[in-house]
Design an enzyme around this catalytic site. Structure first.
Site, PDB file in Angstrom:
ATOM      1  N   ASN A  29       0.736  -1.354   0.014  1.00  0.00           N
ATOM      2  CA  ASN A  29       0.056  -0.470   0.297  1.00  0.00           C
ATOM      3  C   ASN A  29       0.661   1.391  -0.347  1.00  0.00           C
ATOM      4  O   ASN A  29       0.459   2.477   0.342  1.00  0.00           O
ATOM      5  CB  ASN A  29      -0.819   0.072   1.308  1.00  0.00           C
ATOM      6  N   HIS A  80     -14.991  -0.931   5.247  1.00  0.00           N
ATOM      7  CA  HIS A  80     -13.783  -1.753   6.256  1.00  0.00           C
ATOM      8  C   HIS A  80     -14.718  -2.297   7.723  1.00  0.00           C
ATOM      9  O   HIS A  80     -15.079  -1.982   7.783  1.00  0.00           O
ATOM     10  CB  HIS A  80     -13.105  -0.778   6.535  1.00  0.00           C
ATOM     11  N   GLU A 136     -16.361   4.397   1.789  1.00  0.00           N
ATOM     12  CA  GLU A 136     -15.212   4.673   1.283  1.00  0.00           C
ATOM     13  C   GLU A 136     -15.439   5.456  -0.172  1.00  0.00           C
ATOM     14  O   GLU A 136     -15.850   5.207  -0.470  1.00  0.00           O
ATOM     15  CB  GLU A 136     -14.292   3.393   1.116  1.00  0.00           C
ATOM     16  N   SER A 170     -11.159  -0.841  -0.811  1.00  0.00           N
ATOM     17  CA  SER A 170      -9.452  -1.401  -0.603  1.00  0.00           C
ATOM     18  C   SER A 170      -9.711  -2.842  -1.653  1.00  0.00           C
ATOM     19  O   SER A 170      -8.282  -3.217  -2.231  1.00  0.00           O
ATOM     20  CB  SER A 170      -9.417  -1.122   1.443  1.00  0.00           C
ATOM     21  N   ASP A 208     -14.057   7.443   4.460  1.00  0.00           N
ATOM     22  CA  ASP A 208     -12.986   7.360   4.765  1.00  0.00           C
ATOM     23  C   ASP A 208     -12.537   7.321   3.730  1.00  0.00           C
ATOM     24  O   ASP A 208     -12.480   6.422   2.055  1.00  0.00           O
ATOM     25  CB  ASP A 208     -13.121   5.722   4.962  1.00  0.00           C
ATOM     26  N   HIS A 212      -7.630   4.902   1.053  1.00  0.00           N
ATOM     27  CA  HIS A 212      -6.837   4.503  -0.023  1.00  0.00           C
ATOM     28  C   HIS A 212      -6.691   5.342  -1.672  1.00  0.00           C
ATOM     29  O   HIS A 212      -6.048   5.400  -2.196  1.00  0.00           O
ATOM     30  CB  HIS A 212      -7.029   3.278  -0.800  1.00  0.00           C
ATOM     31  N   LYS A 232      -0.066   4.467   3.978  1.00  0.00           N
ATOM     32  CA  LYS A 232      -0.660   3.738   2.083  1.00  0.00           C
ATOM     33  C   LYS A 232      -0.080   5.279   1.504  1.00  0.00           C
ATOM     34  O   LYS A 232       0.865   5.372   1.428  1.00  0.00           O
ATOM     35  CB  LYS A 232      -1.971   4.212   1.966  1.00  0.00           C
TER      36      LYS A 232
END
Length: 395
Positions: A49, A135, A179, A183, A208, A211, A242
């Site tokens: 990541n 997540h 998100e 992910s 979120d 990423h 990340k």
């Protein structure tokens, strides 16, 4: 009669699925760019990541060294009991500015942030509407909050609207949470439509950006920055482990949000504070991110990889730098990952409960550190008859 602890552990571990499918640890003994070494074998890694390679950037490392010399290896206490440091406030001010919010608060990890924030904002009188593929940290926060939890089909705002219509009036406060870049699927949420639903049904909205932070947007603060809706998102979460290349997480929002979390967020209050040397390294990393050169390099690599996947008719998931190649069966996914490793490429199989049953996959991460030769090697193995015949596509 109560089993001994060892007997209980023996029963639990042996009740798991086939031992060949169990998760194991793989200690990396050396890393340089995308090259890693485990024991005496070297691999090209496609699992990291560290999207921009900043964990190994010399300026970031030097800031870390300087921070240790100034503050020591740790903070020595919680933020409210002697562990607070000036560098945390400098970092939080920078993050608030980057995300276009009034304030920010730093956590030891993105997981710690999500668990603490959700459980501090909601109670048993409230309700949470979460994307089906959200997540685990957010789900754990939801459980701790004791709020009612509804899951809407992945990216399906029509389904979300149906649930909101039926249930919103039954609860006090409501939170929609998702998100910006998922992910495991590498896809984007529809921020505009989520904002519209938030306003129509009088809910709060939490996104979120773990990423996405550092990669997307005008200031590289995330997918929210790609829209005009930054001020409409009540809670923005980001992570440093990340693209930023360090570790930790943060939340940004209003000053009142920060004030409430300092009073009520248990994962913040009852934890030794973030490492100040890492905070200093993170500030340097944010400076390096600002011009966008590394993000441009990453975009070129990702576009090249996806173009080759398309030309070779290899189905894949993902709008971002995270690309999923679905195998389906867990054992087959493990076997395919081993085939990559046998050919010098470090690729891992993702399986239940990280993804749904029947959707085991290879999660391939393209970074700015990969060369075109490395990407060509990855394509060559993906196109091999052994791998190609095992690939499935799940829309």
């Amino acid at each position: 009669m109560t089993d001994s602890f060892e007997e209980w552990l023996h029963q639990k571990t042996h009740s798991l699925s086939d031992p060949s499918l169990r998760r194991t640890l793989h200690p990396i003994c050396h890393q340089q760019g995308s090259l890693i070494r485990l024991n005496d074998t070297s691999y090209i890694s496609f699992t990291s990541n560290d999207y921009l390679g900043l964990s190994q950037h010399e300026d970031v490392l030097q800031s870390y060294r300087d921070g240790i010399a100034r503050w020591g290896a740790g903070s020595g206490g919680s933020r409210v009991l002697g562990g607070d440091r000036e560098v945390f406030h400098i970092l939080e001010s920078r993050l608030a500015s980057l995300t276009g919010q009034e304030s920010a608060l730093v956590f030891n990890s993105g997981y710690q942030a999500n668990v603490g924030i959700v459980s501090a904002l909601l109670t048993e009188k409230d309700v949470i509407y979460a994307d089906k593929k959200i997540h685990a940290s957010i789900l754990d926060g939801a459980r701790l909050s004791k709020a009612k939890l509804y899951r809407f089909a992945h990216h399906n705002t029509t389904h979300l609207k149906e649930i909101l219509t039926k249930t919103r009036d039954l609860y006090a406060n409501a939170l929609i949470v998702t998100e910006s870049v998922f992910s495991m699927d590498g896809d984007f949420c529809d921020i505009q439509e989520l904002v519209h639903l938030k306003e129509a049904f009088q809910t709060w909205l939490m996104i979120d950006e773990a990423h996405a932070f550092g990669i997307y947007g005008k200031r590289y603060q995330g997918r929210i920055d790609c829209t005009q809706w930054a001020k409409s998102v009540d809670v923005t979460v980001g992570a440093f482990g990340k693209a930023v290349g360090t570790c930790g997480g943060f939340v940004s929002g209003t000053r009142l949000l920060k004030e409430w979390l300092i009073q009520a967020c248990r994962s913040f209050l009852f934890s030794t504070a973030y490492c100040p040397a890492i905070a200093a390294a993170t500030l340097t990393s944010l400076d390096i991110l600002a011009p966008g050169d590394l993000q441009g390099q990453l975009a070129i690599r990702v576009a090249s990889f996806k173009e080759q996947l398309t030309l070779n008719k290899i189905p894949f998931l993902g709008q971002s730098h995270i690309i999923g190649v679905v195998i389906g069966d867990e054992q087959e996914a493990m076997d395919v990952a081993q085939y990559f490793q046998n050919n010098g490429l470090w690729v891992q199989a993702i399986r239940h409960p990280t993804v749904a049953k029947g959707e085991a996959r290879l999660r391939l991460v393209i970074t700015a550190m990969h060369t075109q030769d490395m990407i060509d090697r990855l394509i060559t193995i993906l196109c091999s008859p052994y791998v190609r015949e095992k690939i499935r596509f799940i829309a």
